[in-house]
Scaffold this motif. Structure first.
Motif, PDB file in Angstrom:
ATOM      1  N   UNK A   1      47.473  43.899   8.603  1.00 19.61           N
ATOM      2  CA  UNK A   1      46.817  44.584  10.435  1.00 19.61           C
ATOM      3  C   UNK A   1      47.151  46.034  10.588  1.00 19.61           C
ATOM      4  N   UNK A   2      46.004  46.611  11.052  1.00 25.80           N
ATOM      5  CA  UNK A   2      46.726  48.097  11.754  1.00 25.80           C
ATOM      6  C   UNK A   2      47.123  48.044  13.138  1.00 25.80           C
ATOM      7  N   UNK A   3      47.795  49.699  13.258  1.00 21.71           N
ATOM      8  CA  UNK A   3      49.447  49.362  14.383  1.00 21.71           C
ATOM      9  C   UNK A   3      47.701  48.847  15.510  1.00 21.71           C
TER      10      UNK A   3
ATOM     11  N   UNK B   1      43.929  57.952   8.714  1.00 23.29           N
ATOM     12  CA  UNK B   1      43.744  58.812   9.075  1.00 23.29           C
ATOM     13  C   UNK B   1      44.770  59.500  10.117  1.00 23.29           C
ATOM     14  N   UNK B   2      44.957  58.652  11.186  1.00 23.23           N
ATOM     15  CA  UNK B   2      46.398  58.556  12.506  1.00 23.23           C
ATOM     16  C   UNK B   2      47.615  57.029  12.218  1.00 23.23           C
TER      17      UNK B   2
ATOM     18  N   UNK C   1      49.226  50.396   8.458  1.00 24.50           N
ATOM     19  CA  UNK C   1      49.447  48.539   7.916  1.00 24.50           C
ATOM     20  C   UNK C   1      50.358  48.524   8.624  1.00 24.50           C
ATOM     21  N   UNK C   2      50.563  47.538   9.330  1.00 22.92           N
ATOM     22  CA  UNK C   2      51.905  46.970  10.004  1.00 22.92           C
ATOM     23  C   UNK C   2      53.045  46.495   8.855  1.00 22.92           C
TER      24      UNK C   2
ATOM     25  N   UNK D   1      55.592  56.871   7.646  1.00 29.04           N
ATOM     26  CA  UNK D   1      55.606  55.989   7.851  1.00 29.04           C
ATOM     27  C   UNK D   1      55.398  55.924   9.783  1.00 29.04           C
ATOM     28  N   UNK D   2      55.655  55.413  10.340  1.00 32.24           N
ATOM     29  CA  UNK D   2      55.703  55.281  11.685  1.00 32.24           C
ATOM     30  C   UNK D   2      56.408  53.693  12.019  1.00 32.24           C
ATOM     31  N   UNK D   3      57.407  54.338  12.518  1.00 34.15           N
ATOM     32  CA  UNK D   3      58.841  53.114  13.587  1.00 34.15           C
ATOM     33  C   UNK D   3      58.732  52.731  15.110  1.00 34.15           C
ATOM     34  N   UNK D   4      58.057  52.304  16.227  1.00 36.42           N
ATOM     35  CA  UNK D   4      58.353  52.036  17.059  1.00 36.42           C
ATOM     36  C   UNK D   4      58.837  50.697  17.637  1.00 36.42           C
ATOM     37  N   UNK D   5      59.004  50.793  19.602  1.00 34.10           N
ATOM     38  CA  UNK D   5      59.337  49.639  20.068  1.00 34.10           C
ATOM     39  C   UNK D   5      57.843  49.398  20.860  1.00 34.10           C
ATOM     40  N   UNK D   6      57.387  48.182  20.438  1.00 32.49           N
ATOM     41  CA  UNK D   6      56.802  47.408  21.342  1.00 32.49           C
ATOM     42  C   UNK D   6      56.441  47.068  22.476  1.00 32.49           C
TER      43      UNK D   6
END
Length: 164
Positions: free
Chosen positions: A1-3, A36-37, A42-43, A113-118
């Motif tokens: 699944x994509x972000x 690209x962004x 992928x989560x 990677x990307x990591x964040x609060x939902x």
């Protein structure tokens, strides 16, 4: 699944206040050049039973006259520990547990990677080295398990997910 798919229909609340659970943090990786962004990353979530984000710190200690011992933080490295049950056809697991990544060395073992609060969309982005420590484990009759460490390659930068 994509972000972007995960965040579809979710309202960001910049001033969110309250307790959060482990499910309220999004960790996603770039698995293909055409992503690209960060919204295309992928989560990591399918079959995941444990996810921990930590900071590996290095310090230096010195003893000073009349003031005593002092500790100086000299470096810090982001680390994610991910473990779970093997879930076939999950895009993140298929990438991370592919032979390409299990046996990768040098730059080929590094991914963005990307990591964040939902709730707030606030977090970080950077690059990590993929270190598959166990690609299959478990007891007879139990689910097959795996374990992966993702080690930061540089200090991450601030990230803010935005809708649209």
């Amino acid at each position: 699944m994509k972000v972007s798919e995960l965040m579809q229909g979710k309202e960001l609340i910049p001033s969110y206040e309250g307790v959060v659970t482990n499910d309220d943090f999004v960790l996603a990786i770039k698995t293909a050049d055409e992503q690209a962004t960060e919204k295309d990353y992928i989560v990591i979530q399918g079959g995941i039973t444990s996810h921990a984000a930590s900071i590996n710190s290095e310090t230096s200690e010195s003893q000073y006259i009349r003031t005593g011992k002092s500790t100086t933080r000299t470096d810090a490295q982001r680390q994610f520990s991910v473990a779970g049950d093997r879930y076939c056809a999950d895009d993140a697991q298929e990438f991370l547990l592919s032979n390409k990544m299990k046996f990768a060395t040098g730059k080929t073992a590094t991914v963005p990677y990307v990591y964040f609060n939902i709730f707030t969309g606030v977090g970080e982005k950077g690059t990590v080295t993929v270190d598959v420590t166990e690609d299959q484990g478990g007891e007879a009759g139990g689910n097959a398990s795996f374990s992966i460490n993702l080690m930061g390659t540089a200090k991450p930068t601030d990230y803010k997910y935005t809708q649209g």
